[in-house]
Structure formats: structure tokens, C-alpha cells
Enzyme design. Structure first.
Site, mmCIF file in Angstrom:
data_model
loop_
_atom_site.group_PDB
_atom_site.id
_atom_site.type_symbol
_atom_site.label_atom_id
_atom_site.label_comp_id
_atom_site.label_asym_id
_atom_site.label_seq_id
_atom_site.Cartn_x
_atom_site.Cartn_y
_atom_site.Cartn_z
ATOM 1 N N ASP A 134 2.702 1.197 -13.558
ATOM 2 C CA ASP A 134 2.653 -0.175 -13.025
ATOM 3 C C ASP A 134 1.241 -0.757 -12.795
ATOM 4 O O ASP A 134 0.461 0.314 -12.596
ATOM 5 C CB ASP A 134 3.521 -0.448 -11.953
ATOM 6 N N ARG A 135 0.984 -1.785 -12.891
ATOM 7 C CA ARG A 135 -0.413 -2.379 -12.767
ATOM 8 C C ARG A 135 -0.905 -1.840 -11.414
ATOM 9 O O ARG A 135 -2.094 -1.442 -11.665
ATOM 10 C CB ARG A 135 -0.318 -3.800 -12.540
#
Length: 294
Positions: A134-135
Site C-alpha cells: 500500500d502507498r
């Protein structure tokens, strides 16, 4: 990107084609080789894939990609490279960095940075990320450098042969260890949020061990057995210990500006050498600061 591979044949094979398939060459890669002059040499002679192989033969494979991911704009940035050889690149991804460009985030992604890294070396590169994060999740991220390593590693991912270990900072005092077996699905009326749902969810299993606690928060080592979206975040919330800073699953906590989740270790078989590799990434500064302040 260019990669040359040599094989000394030790036993009979019905064809070069069958040999290549046994060694992880995808159909797309084999088609690519067939279209590239002198990419398949048997005993120094350009050969067809239907030719047999005999013990003692020397097979030379030349993989050449002259075009890269032209749709991704190279961006100059500092990359924390944990490991690199002719076949793979392993990066310690920072927080607030998506893996791929998207509609609202065309630049300053990991892909932009890796394309710049190879552009400075004048190497055409197609971005192929094997283990995505995820970011705002930090840590070990595995990339393939050519079509063969991508083919072998993608298959290993599908077969769950690449093992990830995470470190997470969780609210409260977690049990010393445990296994969470709770199916996950998309939450109603949300595009990104997931939830535990024992009727509609897909199977999800997470193992964890508490490494440290101060009575208020816990540092937990997590080994997901499956790879559902937001699995660790959803599972730790499910047992009453959501991740610190998690805006989706623990919005009331502001002790850190992102979910306190870090991919600390990746163990996998090297796609070409067959060697077992374990690549580690130290805990990022923002999570270290939370521990030091506690």
C-alpha cells in the site's frame, strides 16, 4: 534490458520448447525469443524450439528488451536499494509512495523512480513489481528486471512461495502470539474499506507474535498466510488491536501520520540461481520514534 543465460544439458529433452517451459519461461517470453534473431542457440547454432536436446548440448538464451515502460515518466528520486543483480531489484519503499502511477498520481511513484534509475544508465526497463505494498506501508519490495525473472517470480507468488514478514505497531497489549482466521470482503458503501465477513468474505489467515509492549502499544511481527487487501489492518482491528495511525480502521489515533506497518523481511527462491534469499529492511524512522518515545 539484456540477459544472457547458458545451460549445459545433462539429460535428454524432447525439445528446446519443453526445456524452456520446465525452467519457467512463459509462452509470451518464448514467442519473444522466437521473434528475436539468434536468441536461441544450440551448440552455437540458431535453432528452432522444436529441436531436441541431448546430454552435453550447450543452450544459449539471449533475452533482449529494447523498449521499456514508455508510458511511465522517469522522476529523479533517491531509492533505497537493498539488493540488486542481473535478475532482480529489491527496494526499501518509503511511506507516502504508491507503487504505480494512477489517474490522480502520475508522478513520484516507485515506478517513476525506478524508470529514472535505469534511464540514467541508458537501460530500457519495463516496470514489473512482484510484491506490492500500500502507498503508506513501508519496506521490502521485489521487482523483476526482465521477462524470465518476472515469469518465475509471478508464478511463485501465485503458489504462495514468497514469504513476507511485517512489523506493526498496534493499539493496546496484544496476545503473545496467535492466528487470526477470519474471511475478508469489501465493506458495504465503500470503495477501499474492507471488513471481516464470515458469510461473504474470502478466506484470510494471519499469524502474529508480539515482540514488545509498554502496556499501551505493542510491536507485533506478522506473517500473512494469504494476501487479501488490507488483511493485516483488518485482522488486527478484528481482534481489538488496530494499527496506530490507520486512518481507515483506527481514525481516532494520530500518533503517526500513516498506518504503522512495515514489510520487514522477504524470503524467496532466486528466479535464476535457485538460491534461497532473505532480504531485510530496518524499521523506518517514524515507527522507531514511536518506540523510543514509549
Amino acid at each position: 534490458m539484456i540477459r544472457n543465460l547458458d545451460y549445459k544439458i545433462t539429460q535428454e529433452a524432447d525439445s528446446i520448447l519443453s526445456f524452456l517451459k520446465e525452467h519457467g519461461y512463459s509462452s509470451n517470453l518464448i514467442v519473444h525469443l522466437k521473434k528475436t534473431p539468434e536468441s536461441i542457440l544450440k551448440n552455437g547454432i540458431w535453432s528452432y524450439v522444436n529441436e531436441p536436446l541431448h546430454a552435453g548440448d550447450l543452450l544459449h538464451i539471449h533475452i533482449e528488451e529494447n523498449e521499456g515502460s514508455d508510458h511511465i515518466v522517469p522522476n529523479k528520486m533517491s531509492l533505497s536499494i537493498l539488493y540488486e543483480d542481473e535478475d532482480i531489484l529489491v527496494i526499501d519503499k518509503p511511506a507516502n509512495m504508491p507503487i504505480h502511477p494512477s489517474m490522480n498520481h502520475y508522478e513520484q511513484t516507485l515506478a517513476n523512480g525506478v524508470l529514472w534509475y535505469y534511464a540514467t544508465q541508458r537501460i530500457p526497463y519495463t516496470f514489473r513489481c512482484i510484491t506490492r505494498l500500500d502507498r503508506d506501508t513501508t519496506g521490502v519490495t521485489l521487482l523483476a528486471k526482465h521477462m524470465l525473472s518476472a515469469s518465475v517470480l509471478s508464478k511463485a507468488m501465485q503458489q504462495k512461495l514468497i514469504q513476507k514478514e511485517y512489523l506493526a505497531l498496534c493499539d493496546g497489549v496484544t496476545p503473545e502470539h496467535g492466528t487470526i482466521n477470519a474471511p475478508i470482503c469489501r465493506a458495504a458503501d465503500s470503495v477501499i474499506e474492507r471488513c471481516v465477513d464470515f458469510e461473504k468474505g474470502d478466506s484470510a489467515v494471519t499469524h502474529f507474535t508480539r515482540e514488545w509492549t509498554n502496556g499501551q502499544i505493542s510491536l507485533v511481527r506478522v506473517k500473512p498466510e494469504t494476501g487479501r487487501t488490507h488483511q493485516i489492518r483488518v485482522h488486527m482491528k478484528h481482534i481489538g488491536h488496530p494499527l496506530l495511525g490507520d486512518f481507515l480502521y483506527h481514525p481516532e489515533d494520530h500518533s503517526i501520520s500513516r498506518q504503522a506497518l512495515h514489510c520487514a523481511s522477504l524470503t524467496f527462491t532466486h528466479p535464476i540461481t535457485g538460491e534461497t534469499l532473505t532480504i531485510n529492511a530496518k524499521l523506518p524512522e517514524d515507527m522507531q520514534q514511536l518506540l523510543s518515545q514509549s
